[in-house]
Design a protein around this motif. Structure first.
Motif, mmCIF file in Angstrom:
data_model
loop_
_atom_site.group_PDB
_atom_site.id
_atom_site.type_symbol
_atom_site.label_atom_id
_atom_site.label_comp_id
_atom_site.label_asym_id
_atom_site.label_seq_id
_atom_site.Cartn_x
_atom_site.Cartn_y
_atom_site.Cartn_z
ATOM 1 N N GLU A 18 -24.451 7.701 37.540
ATOM 2 C CA GLU A 18 -23.927 8.433 36.267
ATOM 3 C C GLU A 18 -24.537 9.791 36.305
ATOM 4 N N ALA A 19 -25.951 10.034 36.902
ATOM 5 C CA ALA A 19 -26.293 11.261 37.072
ATOM 6 C C ALA A 19 -25.543 11.941 38.209
ATOM 7 N N LEU A 20 -25.157 11.269 39.345
ATOM 8 C CA LEU A 20 -24.458 11.705 40.565
ATOM 9 C C LEU A 20 -23.087 12.238 39.812
ATOM 10 N N ASP A 21 -22.413 11.294 39.072
ATOM 11 C CA ASP A 21 -21.140 11.447 38.611
ATOM 12 C C ASP A 21 -20.922 12.857 37.678
ATOM 13 N N SER A 22 -22.124 13.114 36.986
ATOM 14 C CA SER A 22 -22.252 14.264 36.000
ATOM 15 C C SER A 22 -22.259 15.413 37.007
ATOM 16 N N VAL A 23 -22.711 15.311 38.223
ATOM 17 C CA VAL A 23 -22.646 16.789 39.106
ATOM 18 C C VAL A 23 -21.407 16.706 39.586
ATOM 19 N N ALA A 24 -20.755 15.486 40.074
ATOM 20 C CA ALA A 24 -19.599 15.563 40.939
ATOM 21 C C ALA A 24 -18.315 16.298 39.965
#
Lengths: 159, 422
Positions: free
Chosen positions: A55-61
């Motif tokens: 989720e954290a990575l998707d928020s950046v992606a």
């Protein structure tokens, strides 16, 4: 699945920082080099490598204009839609590209060759209108020049 | 040498490699500084030069650096970051230096880092600058090989590690604290200030973020001195400025000229005036987030104080010209759509106010204008004005809108149908 080589490159990027998360944009770009876009599967793999939650990575992606969370074609066309290009004829170039490619903004051609995306200022406003195709910058565009550029990408590779 | 930033650029668009840069005096300042100047000496010289930030905000550079904690007790490591995320619409100045003379930036960064005793640095480069990325990568390798970067620079006890970070495209990354979050691998939302980055920046350590053009002024200041630098300018602040013009002028481009050159001189002498069949109506003097100025302002000097006195901002110093054949409302809509798209969504006035603004403008252009629309637009300019949002994005977005409503009101009014109630 990411290849072992891709995983190694991502680990190497992460090694440049005290905190592996700092390498996440670089890691997503490595994924896109090989796969053009970032699938849910790949996102989870990268998150695990960097010690982040998916989720954290998707928020950046999803924050970045150039990290693609949906499939894109072989060549992504980034057509500058900012103010100087708009003044110098962006709307005509957009209409021409849509007609030639048979797609709307955000779509990929049926043959998978091109994805047409609008893009914020490319920083070449003295030679507007401008676009990037597959990473190459093209400026002072007119319809003829657009046709010529598309033609170059459509040619079958020489054997 | 009256063009210290661009005078050495190759006319063929190629890059100055290390040898070519050294041949024109490159890294002389670094030799001199590590041999005979303390960080405090360098800070004094830069402060005396009256160098101000070239990225848009115009903060005095020496003063900014003076906020960094110094001495043995200061937190470590400290960071110096070059903001090379040039994404302000209408701005294409940093690209010139990044592609043509990356060593000038690198030397400027080493000298600036030395002043605040930073040991680590990043060049935060926008994704679209592919050619610049290649050339910076090569220049960094050359500088490391030559001992200008890395441990014990030129035999001194000073060390500085410098890396290139390429971003993935988002206007918010150019905002100082958004950039710090982006480097840490987070969404580039802005941070609350205070604490200011000079005290608590990247990973909570003292950090200076500085625009590319600003940093490139540092080597010439240290080579030739603050007095020389002040003498280049036609303004109370020091140095030259890379000015530029886009829009329907005869010769769009960018040119380094004395700080304080008038708008008229840049538009008429360099850009050669308007194209055949087009006449001048107005100009955004320093990028998309500055207030329109009009014909009456053309003799304004393009420096920080004068442009502000005229009711706008020097911003990036690159002008976007509005001509009589271009729709004012259409141009403002284009600008507001850009800002609405690039808003990070962190604070409500910006996230909701910008799309609302764009919808009203689009309605006007599509024949759906309603009485009260101009008042609603004016309300937006107040609601998203300075102090009501987390960062400068929305207040910047309101500058072209509020000034367009002031100078070109009739263009908006004629899109609103007269009340048919009578």
């Amino acid at each position: 699945m990411l290849t072992e080589q891709e995983r190694e490159r991502i680990r190497e990027e992460a090694g440049h920082y005290d905190y592996a998360q700092a390498a996440c944009v670089e890691a997503l770009k490595i994924v896109q080099e090989g796969h053009r876009w970032v699938s849910d599967e790949h996102l989870k793999e990268v998150a695990e490598l960097l010690g982040m939650s998916p989720e954290a990575l998707d928020s950046v992606a999803t924050f970045y204009n150039l990290i693609f969370r949906q499939p894109v074609g072989e060549n992504v066309i980034l057509l500058c839609d900012s103010v100087s290009c708009w003044i110098m004829g962006y709307e005509d170039i957009r209409a021409h590209l849509k007609e030639r490619l048979g797609v709307e903004l955000g779509e990929t051609t049926a043959d998978g060759k091109f994805t047409l995306l609008p893009m914020a200022c490319l920083g070449t406003c003295d030679r507007a209108p401008a676009m990037m195709v597959g990473g190459d910058l093209h400026r002072n565009l007119d319809n003829g020049k657009v046709d010529e550029i598309l033609g170059r990408y459509r040619q079958p590779p020489e054997t | 040498m009256d063009r210290p930033l661009t005078g050495d650029l190759r006319s063929d668009g190629g890059v100055l490699d290390l040898a070519a840069y050294e041949k024109v005096g490159g890294y002389e300042a670094l030799h001199k500084v590590v041999r005979e100047m303390t960080p405090a000496d360098v800070l004094k010289e830069v402060t005396d030069s009256r160098l101000r930030g070239r990225g848009g905000a115009g903060f005095p550079t020496g003063q900014k650096w003076s906020f960094v904690p110094m001495g043995d007790d200061a937190p470590k490591p400290k960071f110096l970051i070059a903001n090379a995320d040039e994404m302000e619409p209408g701005t294409f100045k940093d690209r010139m230096i990044l592609e043509g003379n990356p060593h000038l930036l690198i030397e400027g960064m080493i000298l600036s880092a030395y002043t605040i005793q930073a040991t680590n640095g990043y060049i935060f480069l926008r994704w679209a600058y592919k050619v610049a990325a290649e050339r910076i990568t090569r220049a960094l390798a050359e500088a490391y090989d030559k001992g200008y970067l890395g441990k014990n620079i030129l035999g001194s006890d000073y060390s500085f590690e410098l890396h290139l970070h390429t971003s993935a495209g988002r206007y918010m990354c150019g905002e100082e604290t958004g950039l710090l979050n982006a480097l840490e691998g987070k969404r580039a939302n802005p941070r609350a200030k205070p604490p200011f980055p000079q005290v608590s920046g990247l990973w909570g350590k003292p950090t200076i973020v500085q625009n590319v053009e600003t940093l490139c002024n540092v080597p010439p200041i240290l080579r030739h001195g603050a007095q020389w630098y002040l003498g280049l300018s036609r303004s109370e602040d020091g140095g030259t400025k890379i000015y530029g013009v886009s829009g329907k002028v005869r010769r769009p481009g960018a040119w380094e000229m004395p700080l304080g050159t008038t708008m008229r001189e840049i538009l008429e002498r360099r850009a050669r005036g308007m194209r055949e069949g087009h006449s001048f109506r107005g100009v955004l003097p320093g990028g998309a987030s500055t207030d329109f100025l009009v014909e009456a302002h053309l003799d304004t000097k393009m420096d920080y104080g004068s442009v502000q006195a005229a009711g706008s901002r020097l911003g990036t110093g690159l002008m976007i010209v509005l001509d009589d054949k271009t729709s004012v409302v259409g141009m403002v809509l284009n600008l507001e759509r850009f800002f609405a798209q690039e808003s990070c969504g962190w604070c409500t006035p910006c996230r909701d106010g910008l799309p609302w603004t764009a919808r009203i403008l689009q309605g006007l252009l599509e024949g759906r204008g309603r009485p009260g629309d101009l008042e609603r637009l004016e309300m937006q300019t107040r609601m998203m004005g300075p102090g009501n949002t987390f960062c400068a994005l929305a207040p910047g977005a309101m500058e072209p809108l509020q000034s367009a409503l002031k100078y070109f009101r009739e263009d908006f009014e004629k899109l609103i149908p007269k009340s048919d109630a009578a």
